[in-house]
Design a protein around this motif. Sequence first.
Motif: not given
Length: 169
Positions: A20, A22, A27-28, A49, A53, A63, A65, A114, A157-158, A161
């Motif tokens: 995943l 992102t 987003v984050l 988030d 992870v 994971t 970025i 994402i 993100f969570r 997840t």
Amino acid sequence: MSKETISKKNISRLKKIKVLLTDVDGVLTDGGMYYTEAGLIMKKFNAKDGMGVNLLRAAGIKTGIVSADKTPIAKKRAEVLKLDFILYGVENKLEAVKKIIKETNLLPENFAFIGDDVNDLEVLNFVGLSICPNDAATKVRNECHIIAPQNGGEGVFRYITDLIISQQK
């Protein structure tokens, strides 16, 4: 996690995810940039988030970025979270993702991304599962497989997840 219905096609996509990735801003984070009097930039990240992870790591899912952000804030957050892939200041996100795919010997269908804005579209259209926050640019929302109910910085993100882990049990 909300109780919306996830399509059978998206359930199939979720089951294949091994990585995943992102974007950061939008987003984050909520996309806002807070400046101090000294000109320093600050950004707010969501702790949920970060727990996402950890949960993915425990499930064996990598994971990372992939962000155009050139500030050291994104890199620092990624290092604190011990992400597997930290690519920031990236001009061509698609090429960066293709390098990760080659490095992992996985297929695009094993990747989720994402993103929230038009500079993410090439990656979103390339990977197996594309996700965006609820407040993503309209063009991005129109092309993603899943639109999270949260806005950027509010635990997108969570949310993903939890979807991935629930479908891979």
